[in-house]
Write a protein that holds these residues in place. Structure first.
Motif, PDB file in Angstrom:
ATOM      1  N   LYS A  97       0.830  -1.203   0.000  1.00  0.00           N
ATOM      2  CA  LYS A  97       0.000   0.000   0.000  1.00  0.00           C
ATOM      3  C   LYS A  97       0.866   1.256   0.000  1.00  0.00           C
ATOM      4  N   VAL A 171      -5.753   4.492   8.373  1.00  0.00           N
ATOM      5  CA  VAL A 171      -5.846   3.347   7.453  1.00  0.00           C
ATOM      6  C   VAL A 171      -4.612   2.461   7.599  1.00  0.00           C
ATOM      7  N   GLU A 175      -4.559  -1.528   8.842  1.00  0.00           N
ATOM      8  CA  GLU A 175      -3.962  -2.618   8.090  1.00  0.00           C
ATOM      9  C   GLU A 175      -2.959  -3.392   8.940  1.00  0.00           C
ATOM     10  N   ASP A 180     -10.838  -4.838  10.481  1.00  0.00           N
ATOM     11  CA  ASP A 180     -11.625  -4.281   9.389  1.00  0.00           C
ATOM     12  C   ASP A 180     -12.025  -2.834   9.648  1.00  0.00           C
ATOM     13  N   TYR A 196     -12.926   2.128   7.792  1.00  0.00           N
ATOM     14  CA  TYR A 196     -13.267   0.722   7.628  1.00  0.00           C
ATOM     15  C   TYR A 196     -12.933   0.278   6.214  1.00  0.00           C
ATOM     16  N   ARG A 197     -12.674  -1.031   6.087  1.00  0.00           N
ATOM     17  CA  ARG A 197     -12.283  -1.592   4.805  1.00  0.00           C
ATOM     18  C   ARG A 197     -13.508  -1.927   3.974  1.00  0.00           C
ATOM     19  N   ARG A 198     -13.466  -1.619   2.700  1.00  0.00           N
ATOM     20  CA  ARG A 198     -14.537  -1.976   1.778  1.00  0.00           C
ATOM     21  C   ARG A 198     -14.039  -3.082   0.855  1.00  0.00           C
ATOM     22  N   TRP A 201      -8.474  -1.930  -2.248  1.00  0.00           N
ATOM     23  CA  TRP A 201      -7.819  -0.857  -1.501  1.00  0.00           C
ATOM     24  C   TRP A 201      -8.791   0.280  -1.195  1.00  0.00           C
ATOM     25  N   TYR A 203     -11.566   2.261   1.035  1.00  0.00           N
ATOM     26  CA  TYR A 203     -11.870   2.422   2.447  1.00  0.00           C
ATOM     27  C   TYR A 203     -12.974   3.461   2.620  1.00  0.00           C
TER      28      TYR A 203
END
Length: 219
Positions: A97, A171, A175, A180, A196-198, A201, A203
């Motif tokens: 990332k 973020v 990670e 999440d 939050y993670r969608r 990559w 968010y």
């Protein structure tokens, strides 16, 4: 890198310690700034006929954010393998990332020459649309219906002190801990927020409009 191993309800054998030392070389290769890895092995015995299991928790600390991972299995060696794989995957994702952000910077960009915004998926409302909403030509829907009561089952609770950081830093922290979502205080707005993670990559960010109390500065 220093290694600490603690057993809860289980003896930590020399064989387990030697395998931990071998596994930590993978972690050290990916986390070059890591200074210490804490390994906690917890043995659980159940009285309802369920078989016993072991949980291995890994915590990496150093010059940077804390990284955590855990796994549970009937065999503590298998749990260690799974936990190390999860931790290394988190470190690898964070590294990829950072490289992706350097090569493809994201966020809104303002072109001074044209006055246009790039890199942001927003379409500003037209003057006509704003006027139509204000005059009632475009109706707005309001409801007073109460939502159904919702009482989640709390399995484990943790309390942390508030941390002020940017969304980008939040973020990265999310990670690294393998969650999440991640709670933080937005340094730009002082609003309690959660990232939050969608998918992939992508968010999302949710913020409360109430500002957090400022940090006390010692005189």
């Amino acid at each position: 890198m220093e290694t600490s191993i603690v057993g809860v309800g289980v003896n930590v054998t020399d064989r387990f310690r030697s395998i931990v030392e071998e596994k930590t070389t993978r972690i050290e290769h990916l986390a070059t700034r890591a200074q210490r890895v804490d390994v906690k092995v917890t043995h659980r015995a159940y009285h309802n006929g369920r078989r016993e299991d072991d949980t291995v928790e890994l915590t990496v600390t150093g010059k940077g954010p804390v990284v955590r991972a855990e796994a549970t299995d009937a065999d503590k060696f298998a749990a260690l393998d799974i936990a190390v794989d999860k931790l290394c995957e988190q470190l690898r994702r964070a590294k990829e990332k950072r490289v992706d952000q350097r090569n493809h910077p994201r966020g809104a960009k303002f072109a001074k020459e044209s006055g246009a915004l790039q890199g942001i998926d927003l379409q500003p409302a037209t003057v006509e649309a704003i006027r139509a909403v204000a005059t009632g030509e475009i109706p707005t829907i309001k409801t007073d219906e109460d939502e159904e009561d919702y009482s989640p089952v709390v399995i484990r609770t943790k309390e942390f002190g508030p941390e002020w950081m940017t969304v980008e830093d939040a973020v990265d922290r999310m990670e690294l801990v393998g969650h999440d979502f991640f709670l933080f205080i937005d340094a730009r707005t002082d609003h309690p927020s959660v990232v939050y993670r969608r998918k992939g990559w992508d968010y999302g960010v949710i913020s409360l409009t109430t500002q957090a109390a400022p940090v006390a500065v010692a005189s």
